[in-house]
Design a protein around this motif. Structure first.
Motif, short mmCIF file in Angstrom:
data_model
loop_
_atom_site.label_atom_id
_atom_site.label_comp_id
_atom_site.label_asym_id
_atom_site.label_seq_id
_atom_site.Cartn_x
_atom_site.Cartn_y
_atom_site.Cartn_z
N UNK A 209 38.41 44.86 42.75
CA UNK A 209 39.37 45.25 41.76
C UNK A 209 39.02 44.21 40.33
N UNK A 210 38.60 43.31 40.56
CA UNK A 210 38.15 42.26 39.30
C UNK A 210 36.98 42.87 38.71
N UNK A 211 35.94 43.48 39.43
CA UNK A 211 34.74 44.02 38.69
C UNK A 211 35.23 45.27 37.98
N UNK A 212 36.07 46.13 38.80
CA UNK A 212 36.21 47.48 37.85
C UNK A 212 37.27 46.90 36.76
N UNK A 213 38.26 45.93 36.80
CA UNK A 213 39.21 45.53 35.56
C UNK A 213 38.25 45.01 34.38
N UNK A 214 37.28 44.36 34.72
CA UNK A 214 36.36 43.61 33.90
C UNK A 214 35.64 44.47 32.98
N UNK A 215 35.39 45.85 33.46
CA UNK A 215 34.83 46.87 32.56
C UNK A 215 35.02 48.37 33.11
N UNK A 216 36.46 48.67 32.84
CA UNK A 216 36.83 49.93 33.46
C UNK A 216 36.11 51.21 32.94
N UNK A 217 35.67 51.29 31.81
CA UNK A 217 34.96 52.63 31.29
C UNK A 217 33.58 52.44 32.00
N UNK A 218 32.95 51.56 32.12
CA UNK A 218 31.59 51.57 33.03
C UNK A 218 31.92 52.23 34.13
#
Length: 331
Positions: free
Chosen positions: A65-74
């Motif tokens: 979840x933290x990885x997604x939130x750090x770069x949601x568009x990617x």
């Protein structure tokens, strides 16, 4: 650029029903024991009432979840982020019913928002790996007083008698709309696609390792929780519309599920190209390779579960394998 991530097994321990052996057999690595019947894949949510349990971690220890939130568009793509923000809109599980699950239901989004302050309800769908009986919806209209009496007295025979029973086989799928009472039969093994919440209201708990009277109503009390139940009698032909027999590609799940998520069974005999987009791949048989755009190929084999970001671009899948590709709804 974000790259596909191979995810290890993520099995919450000490669940209240039995299972887990079929997950170990598929993945070749999984938690020991007979009460680890669920593998939460690319999970951005926790078990109800828990702070961490259920969240997926990458091999390097970071929370997904933290990885997604750090770069949601990617990860999710600009169209998805414009429509939904950094919400993945998706949770995928492997579920091995080592015993028949209790009759239960999941609330829809309006109920979950009003009573639990949750963004989602819990629609779900099952892609069947090992078949057996499943119980879906009431076969006649049920009065609320009758339901209350069944739950209070744990009259399981009456509940099951009032439900449709459907036999499913490998390759079938079942869509379970919010509110629909249901139970998965012993021996059934599934890839489950759902909204990213853990919200279950128990109608049955007798004989299971849970205090359903205390824990079966999401902290709302049954007087309120049971308001989420679909009490109407479903005609057999409407139940039939929830079940897809041997669906492939875009026809793997019932059309009614598309507002919540997408999933497709793909059988690849040589090579295929998959369009760009956030997805979760569950390889159910065979072996081959996965090649993102502008990246090297990596092995792909039975039991692998892979989180694929939008930024990975179109994917080339080679070899001889079968997989289930799970995706959020189309923005």
């Amino acid at each position: 650029m974000a790259e596909p991530v191979y995810l290890r097994s993520n099995q919450p321990p000490d669940r209240f029903y039995q299972g887990g052996a079929k997950i170990r057999e598929l993945r070749g690595e999984a938690a020991p024991g007979d009460r680890v019947p669920e593998d939460w894949i690319a999970s951005t949510t926790t078990l109800f009432g828990e702070a961490e349990t259920g969240l997926s971690r990458l091999p390097d220890g970071r929370r997904f979840v933290d990885v997604v939130n750090a770069d949601p568009e990617a990860w999710l793509g600009p169209d998805h982020v414009a429509a939904y923000g950094p919400d993945t809109k998706l949770l995928v599980k492997l579920l091995d019913a080592g015993q028949r699950l209790p009759v239960h239901l999941h609330p829809g989004q309006p109920f979950a928002h009003a009573h639990l302050d949750r963004r989602h309800g819990k629609a779900e769908a099952w892609y069947i790996l090992d078949g057996g009986p499943v119980h879906l919806g009431f076969n006649r209209d049920v009065d609320r007083a009758e339901l209350d009496a069944w739950v209070a007295g744990q009259d399981v025979d009456a509940m099951l008698e009032a439900m449709h029973t459907v036999d499913v086989v490998p390759g079938d799928s079942v869509y379970v709309p919010p509110g629909l009472p249901h139970a998965i039969g012993a021996g059934v093994f599934i890839v489950e696609v759902q909204e990213p919440e853990d919200l279950s209201i128990l109608l049955e708990w007798k004989g299971f390792a849970i205090d359903g009277a205390a824990q079966g109503h999401l902290g709302l009390g049954f007087a309120t929780a049971l308001e989420a139940t679909d009490l109407r009698g479903w005609p057999a032909d409407e139940i039939g519309q929830l079940v897809i027999r041997q669906g492939l590609g875009a026809g793997t799940l019932a059309d009614l599920s598309k507002e919540y998520f997408r999933a497709e069974r793909l059988d690849i005999s040589a090579a295929a190209e998959l369009d760009a987009g956030f997805s979760i791949l569950v390889v159910i048989d065979g072996a081959g390779t996965l090649t993102p755009a502008n990246s090297a190929a990596s092995p792909l084999a039975k039991g692998d579960t892979v989180a694929v970001p939008f930024a990975a671009g179109n994917l080339k899948v080679g070899g001889s394998l079968s997989l289930v590709r799970c995706r959020p709804p189309q923005p």
